[in-house]
Write a protein that holds these residues in place. Structure first.
Motif, PDB file in Angstrom:
ATOM      1  N   UNK A 213       0.832  -1.190   0.000  1.00 61.40           N
ATOM      2  CA  UNK A 213       0.000   0.000   0.000  1.00 61.40           C
ATOM      3  C   UNK A 213       0.868   1.241   0.000  1.00 61.40           C
ATOM      4  N   UNK A 214       0.527   2.175   0.903  1.00 57.44           N
ATOM      5  CA  UNK A 214       1.273   3.438   0.991  1.00 57.44           C
ATOM      6  C   UNK A 214       2.358   3.316   2.041  1.00 57.44           C
ATOM      7  N   UNK A 215       3.616   3.289   1.621  1.00 56.71           N
ATOM      8  CA  UNK A 215       4.707   2.977   2.547  1.00 56.71           C
ATOM      9  C   UNK A 215       5.981   3.242   1.783  1.00 56.71           C
ATOM     10  N   UNK A 216       6.734   4.290   2.156  1.00 55.64           N
ATOM     11  CA  UNK A 216       7.834   4.714   1.289  1.00 55.64           C
ATOM     12  C   UNK A 216       9.023   5.220   2.101  1.00 55.64           C
ATOM     13  N   UNK A 217      10.191   5.189   1.438  1.00 55.27           N
ATOM     14  CA  UNK A 217      11.424   5.778   1.980  1.00 55.27           C
ATOM     15  C   UNK A 217      11.778   5.175   3.332  1.00 55.27           C
ATOM     16  N   UNK A 218      11.541   3.884   3.472  1.00 53.50           N
ATOM     17  CA  UNK A 218      11.746   3.232   4.761  1.00 53.50           C
ATOM     18  C   UNK A 218      13.224   3.114   5.095  1.00 53.50           C
ATOM     19  N   UNK A 219      13.474   2.900   6.378  1.00 51.08           N
ATOM     20  CA  UNK A 219      14.833   2.730   6.853  1.00 51.08           C
ATOM     21  C   UNK A 219      14.788   1.833   8.076  1.00 51.08           C
ATOM     22  N   UNK A 220      15.758   0.895   8.158  1.00 51.59           N
ATOM     23  CA  UNK A 220      15.786  -0.012   9.302  1.00 51.59           C
ATOM     24  C   UNK A 220      16.994   0.297  10.177  1.00 51.59           C
ATOM     25  N   UNK A 221      16.939  -0.183  11.418  1.00 51.08           N
ATOM     26  CA  UNK A 221      18.138  -0.119  12.279  1.00 51.08           C
ATOM     27  C   UNK A 221      18.137  -1.331  13.183  1.00 51.08           C
ATOM     28  N   UNK A 222      19.334  -1.667  13.669  1.00 45.60           N
ATOM     29  CA  UNK A 222      19.466  -2.788  14.596  1.00 45.60           C
ATOM     30  C   UNK A 222      19.294  -2.267  16.013  1.00 45.60           C
ATOM     31  N   UNK A 223      18.273  -2.792  16.705  1.00 43.38           N
ATOM     32  CA  UNK A 223      18.009  -2.416  18.093  1.00 43.38           C
ATOM     33  C   UNK A 223      18.817  -3.349  18.988  1.00 43.38           C
ATOM     34  N   UNK A 224      19.989  -2.879  19.412  1.00 48.05           N
ATOM     35  CA  UNK A 224      20.905  -3.738  20.183  1.00 48.05           C
ATOM     36  C   UNK A 224      20.366  -4.041  21.575  1.00 48.05           C
ATOM     37  N   UNK A 225      19.394  -3.256  22.064  1.00 46.20           N
ATOM     38  CA  UNK A 225      18.837  -3.521  23.396  1.00 46.20           C
ATOM     39  C   UNK A 225      17.931  -4.751  23.362  1.00 46.20           C
ATOM     40  N   UNK A 226      17.225  -4.959  22.256  1.00 45.84           N
ATOM     41  CA  UNK A 226      16.276  -6.078  22.186  1.00 45.84           C
ATOM     42  C   UNK A 226      16.619  -7.033  21.056  1.00 45.84           C
TER      43      UNK A 226
END
Ligand SMILES: *[C@@H]1O[C@H](CO)[C@@H](O)[C@H](O)[C@H]1NC(C)=O
Ligand SMILES: *[C@@H]1O[C@H](CO)[C@@H](O)[C@H](O)[C@H]1NC(C)=O
Ligand SMILES: CC(=O)N[C@H]1CO[C@H](CO)[C@@H](O)[C@@H]1O
Length: 558
Positions: free
Chosen positions: A296-309
């Motif tokens: 659907x509508x979902x753009x310019x995403x970015x991920x990161x590694x959550x080192x706490x969890x």
């Protein structure tokens, strides 16, 4: 926007003065969210530099401080301890120097050894939007909120060299460190009409060298925006650090492509020696079977590694589907999707996404249904929750699979199929699913549903989100989205979860194998007048084996 809101304000103040309801009277702003991140006002687009630092989550985002339309782009900044409740801070990066005078465009954060964060972002340097890449570091590493950022004196650190066109050269990714102790980073571009991710390497994070051939390019794509590249574990659902390289790892390469805006990804192998990404044979960016985070509508995403969890978290911009004129009137534009955990599915052929568990702390007043038969052509209201601000999970049992309609081999494009077979078109098995943000008389409704077909050698499940009747105001864009869902209904019951929040519906099919995010601007189904229904407009009956729905508390969204 329409003038019914005046009537509603009167009605609400009447009810409130008698203490009858406690719903927040947001009637002058019926489309603002209760638990999806958005600034108090103005324009927002891409998420930037998400990270965790000393136990605090940071989200920066593209923001126009002056208007509800794109322009004068800065990095706004908010922090959180739970990914759900957010505190705004001062703008972190604003145009101030020759290397970013016309805008601080998107970029990413990298946590360097010793836990020291750094940001790479794109500077727009003139009215032609020529672009360069700049470094910024925290002014005070002891401040867990990282409120002030220093732009590096020797910016820009990377400028376009031939054959790169400087107007198509942006969005540095999070950098990763190879076993050879060299940093690597991707920048989005288009070279000779081929959408490309360009690889740069560095020994010291300051001097960057372009690798001759693109990290990956595809002639069937145009400009690559916001490239993201990260490892996923093949053995467990936990996330891994961006620099992990070795056994039991596959890599994901994501690009944001325009017209229409979509975030596409491939799964494959990273050859660090050759500086190349090699997609798995069945993984491709184009064609009807290309994988997307969200259909659907979902753009310019970015991920990161959550080192706490130990998880990988995905953020994305969810644009408006309303007119620019309406956006100016309401004074804001743009949302962020609920942050999602993501991991590699068991088959290794696709990712699975699920809303960060913290969102469940907002759930209130669970309503449950079990073993309810929905005969063909029926609708069942789920009452007892605030249907405009809700979380609902439903599990369907389909008994008569033999009667499924045969899938025509030419029906390869699921979005076209969902448009042709809207929520009103009856087939043997489906449509069945949820009607959300629905008015009492169903004049307005966003239908999220499944349809089951008999394919060549197995059943095929189609998942659709049909907005064609989501608003009586037809100045809004009301598309129909669709995707196939890789679940075999003979083996497994069909599940659907929808996060409903006034003007956004995020839906997760099959436990997060297929996701569809939609915007809706109902004129009747607002606040207390919004309803939630389970429905089955197919010929054959289906059973709801399980349904749980919750009202959602308001989060501190900024
Ligand atoms: C740095 O941040 C810490 C923690 O907020 C604060 O105590 C200290 O005064 C700051 N240092 C400077 C030079 O601002
Ligand atoms: C219904 O859902 C609950 C909670 O998600 C689960 O524990 C239970 O097993 C489910 N029941 C059925 C029949 O699927
Ligand atoms: C307040 C402000 O700085 N507005 C500027 C936004 O950008 C436009 C052009 O892009 C300028 O003309 C405005 O002055």
């Amino acid at each position: 926007m329409t003038n019914f809101s005046v009537t509603l304000i009167l009605l609400f103040s009447l009810l409130l003065s008698h203490g009858i309801i406690e719903l927040e009277a947001s009637t002058n702003q019926p489309y603002r969210t209760g638990f999806h991140f958005q600034p108090a006002k103005n324009w927002m687009n891409d998420p930037n530099g998400p990270m965790i630092y000393r136990g605090i989550y940071h989200l920066f985002y593209q923001y126009n401080p002056y208007a509800a339309v794109w322009g004068n782009i800065t990095w706004a900044h908010s922090t959180s301890t739970d990914l759900i409740n957010w505190t705004p801070h001062d703008i972190a990066l604003a145009p101030s120097a020759p290397f970013d005078s016309h805008g601080c465009y998107s970029g990413s954060a990298t946590i360097r050894p010793g836990g020291r964060p750094a940001i790479f972002y794109t500077g727009s340097i003139d009215s032609f939007t020529n672009q360069v890449q700049n470094l910024a570091v925290p002014k005070n590493y002891s401040d867990p909120y990282l409120r002030e950022w220093l732009k590096y004196t020797y910016n820009p650190l990377i400028s376009a060299t031939r054959p790169i066109d400087a107007t198509s050269f942006r969005d540095p990714s999070t950098a990763w460190l190879g076993p050879d102790k060299r940093w690597r980073m991707l920048i989005g571009s288009v070279i000779d009409n081929k959408g490309s991710a360009i690889l740069y390497t560095s020994k010291d994070f300051k001097h960057w060298i372009k690798v001759e051939q693109p990290f990956y390019s595809d002639a069937k794509t145009k400009m690559w925006e916001c490239p993201d590249f990260y490892p996923v574990s093949t053995v467990y659902q936990k996330g891994v650090d961006t620099s992990i390289y070795g056994p039991n790892i596959k890599h994901v390469l994501k690009t944001s492509l325009n017209e229409p805006q979509r975030d596409c990804y491939m799964i494959g192998t990273y050859d660090i020696g050759q500086n190349k990404f090699i997609p798995d044979p069945e993984s491709s960016l184009s064609g009807d079977s290309g994988l997307r985070y969200d259909y659907g509508k979902f753009y310019a995403s970015k991920s990161f590694f959550d080192s706490a969890k130990n998880r990988r978290i995905l953020w994305a911009w969810v644009p408006e589907s309303s007119s620019e004129e309406d956006n100016k009137k309401k004074g804001w534009a743009g949302l962020q999707a609920i942050p999602r955990s993501l991991w590699l599915e068991k088959s290794g052929k696709q990712l699975v996404q699920w809303p960060a568990v913290e969102i469940e702390s907002l759930r209130l007043n669970e309503v449950k249904l079990q073993n309810r038969f929905l005969q063909g052509g029926s609708v069942l209201e789920v009452s007892g929750i605030t249907a405009a601000q809700a979380d609902v999970e439903i599990l369907f049992d389909v008994i008569e699979l033999d009667r499924a309609e045969v899938l025509d081999p030419s029906w390869t494009n699921p979005q076209v199929l969902c448009s042709r077979k809207s929520a009103l078109v009856k087939s043997a098995l489906g449509p069945f699913g949820l009607l959300v943000l629905a008015s009492k008389g169903l004049e307005e409704q966003t239908a999220v549903f499944f349809r089951i077909f008999k394919g060549q050698d197995k059943h095929v499940v189609l998942m659709c989100s049909d907005q064609s009747r989501s608003s009586l105001d037809n100045t809004n864009d009301r598309p129909t989205y669709g995707a196939f869902l890789n679940v075999d209904p003979v083996q497994e019951r069909l599940s659907l979860r929808s996060l409903i929040d006034h003007s956004i519906v995020e839906s997760f099919g099959g436990g997060g194998k297929t996701c569809i995010t939609a915007r809706a601007y109902p004129t009747l189904a607002i606040d207390g007048d919004a309803h939630l229904y389970a429905f089955n407009y197919g010929i054959e009956g289906v059973s709801i084996s399980n349904l749980s729905a919750w009202s959602m508390k308001k989060a501190q969204i900024n």
